[in-house]
Design an enzyme around this catalytic site. Sequence first.
Site, PDB file in Angstrom:
ATOM      1  N   SER A  39       0.826  -1.191   0.000  1.00 51.53           N
ATOM      2  CA  SER A  39       0.000   0.000   0.000  1.00 51.53           C
ATOM      3  C   SER A  39       0.872   1.257   0.000  1.00 51.53           C
ATOM      4  O   SER A  39       1.673   1.444  -0.893  1.00 51.53           O
ATOM      5  CB  SER A  39      -0.958  -0.036   1.185  1.00 51.53           C
ATOM      6  OG  SER A  39      -1.986   0.900   1.018  1.00 51.53           O
ATOM      7  N   ASP A  58      -9.215  -4.662  -5.388  1.00 56.67           N
ATOM      8  CA  ASP A  58      -8.588  -3.960  -4.269  1.00 56.67           C
ATOM      9  C   ASP A  58      -9.297  -2.614  -4.112  1.00 56.67           C
ATOM     10  O   ASP A  58      -9.337  -1.819  -5.045  1.00 56.67           O
ATOM     11  CB  ASP A  58      -7.102  -3.744  -4.558  1.00 56.67           C
ATOM     12  CG  ASP A  58      -6.338  -3.136  -3.385  1.00 56.67           C
ATOM     13  OD1 ASP A  58      -6.903  -2.273  -2.681  1.00 56.67           O
ATOM     14  OD2 ASP A  58      -5.178  -3.521  -3.181  1.00 56.67           O
ATOM     15  N   HIS A  74      -7.438  -5.830   0.130  1.00 56.70           N
ATOM     16  CA  HIS A  74      -6.329  -4.899  -0.065  1.00 56.70           C
ATOM     17  C   HIS A  74      -5.006  -5.606   0.146  1.00 56.70           C
ATOM     18  O   HIS A  74      -4.710  -6.066   1.246  1.00 56.70           O
ATOM     19  CB  HIS A  74      -6.481  -3.742   0.919  1.00 56.70           C
ATOM     20  CG  HIS A  74      -5.463  -2.672   0.755  1.00 56.70           C
ATOM     21  ND1 HIS A  74      -5.013  -2.223  -0.462  1.00 56.70           N
ATOM     22  CD2 HIS A  74      -4.779  -1.938   1.682  1.00 56.70           C
ATOM     23  CE1 HIS A  74      -4.116  -1.273  -0.290  1.00 56.70           C
ATOM     24  NE2 HIS A  74      -3.954  -1.088   0.996  1.00 56.70           N
TER      25      HIS A  74
END
Length: 534
Positions: A251, A476, A504
Amino acid sequence: MRVGKSRVLGVLSAMSLLAACNLHGGSSSGAPPVPTPQASDNATPTTSASATPTPLGTADPSVDPAYSKYYDQQLEWRNCPSGVSAGARVRDLSCAKLTVPVDWSDPGGATMQLLLDKVPATGKRLGSVMTNPGGPGGSGVDFVANDWAAFPKKITANYDLVGFDPRGVGRSQPIHCLTDSQLDTFLATDPDPTTPERLAEVVQEDKYFADQCGSNNGPLLANLGTPSVARDLDVMRAATGDRVLHYMGYSYGTYIGEVYAGLYPTRVGRMVLDGVIDPALTAADMSIGQAEGFQLAYSAFVANCLAGKCLLGSTAAQIDARVAKMLAAVQTNPLPTGQAARPLNAALATTGILFAMYSKNQWAGLRLALAAAEAGNGGGLLVMADQYAERENGHYDNNQNEVIYAVNCLDHPGADTPAEIQALIPKLTQQSPVFGPFIAWGNLPCNYWPVQPTSQAGPIAAPGAPPILVIGTTRDPATPYQWAKSVASELESGVFLSRDGDGHTTFAANNSCVDEAVTNYMVDGTSPAKDTRC
């Protein structure tokens, strides 16, 4: 990447829940083309007492005598501070402190210390692999201490796993802006102020938050941008004795890796980027992308509910209407939650729903929480909102809810004024009736931020870097699939790995195809074949 009260975060834990954002709404987004040189992160350097450094962005600090005291450090690995491995079964965990300049353009000025931890390799050591779980604001120290066993054994046999708390985070001179009770108020602020009176209240709250961050944190606040974190990372590489940086970022952690590759492409080793932020996107682009991503995940949740015994309705349209009705109702009439001082309002309800989009494992709980809210009990959604914000027993476990703004407001300027946000809302609402306004208003605190942005949007090519593995998941919510595809093409050496799935990030999340591809890449240096899909 995480969405929060105001700005999108990265990801909290790649192995555990992987939630990372803030709590209003938000966005997130580097040289070659990393940041344009200007104040703090890339200011024109001042003369130090011992040497005159060359301007950052045009020279390599690792060979600049002005920075030698940082690059020549020897780490002293010792027992970790109390609490680092609380509740975790950790093998041979040790910690060390690394000294870096507060302002990278002033190597002779104030310094700060970052905390690192390490789980040593059990077999033939190939080097260290640095990790970052996302955020901005996620603790890499806690990530390694708690989740090291989730990594495939071939990776932990060949690499020391090294976590770090980035500057301003956790145990690395953490910033602080608000008390716990003030954060409660901030995170519960109206997510969709549709009248002048309600907007005035939101503006007042966001201004206060920004002012407190400015008054409580001194010069460090202007030096929390990702370019500074990437430069810190290069010092870590040198201090662990590695010629090149082996790195796994999730991320927001992918953005750290991308900026590092842009600054030091020839010092990239094996780099995995999972759940990818595209640095070429503006703040508005990112808001639109996240609105699409979260709505896609929400639609998958609804379809999953309808495939079983769904308590929320018999059609997607019926479920959508009932959820919208509930969110509209709690905007003016918050629901009881079992906590008298914390009824469930629209901000907290939306946050609770958004939290469940990060992991399919949360969908069963969300079904029950939504049914309970429709019946008049907001307790379940409040629990999920608190999980998102890492709040327990009235206390926030870390400073992630503050760091997200401090970093993103520097990294991703734009679309921050009330007028700009209001102009963007129709587009975001079209993309996501559930989350659009929530995400749009998430940008507002940056309009009042006390220090100026230090970066501009632009693709990162990292010419000369070896293959960089880029992983995208089709549904996602926080870092949409298209972002990963774009970054893989923007990087001159990007290798794209696709996973069809929900949630995610994907590595070490029960997908043997992805885990095998990443392990082969990290251990043997073998990239997956072109267009590999898992």
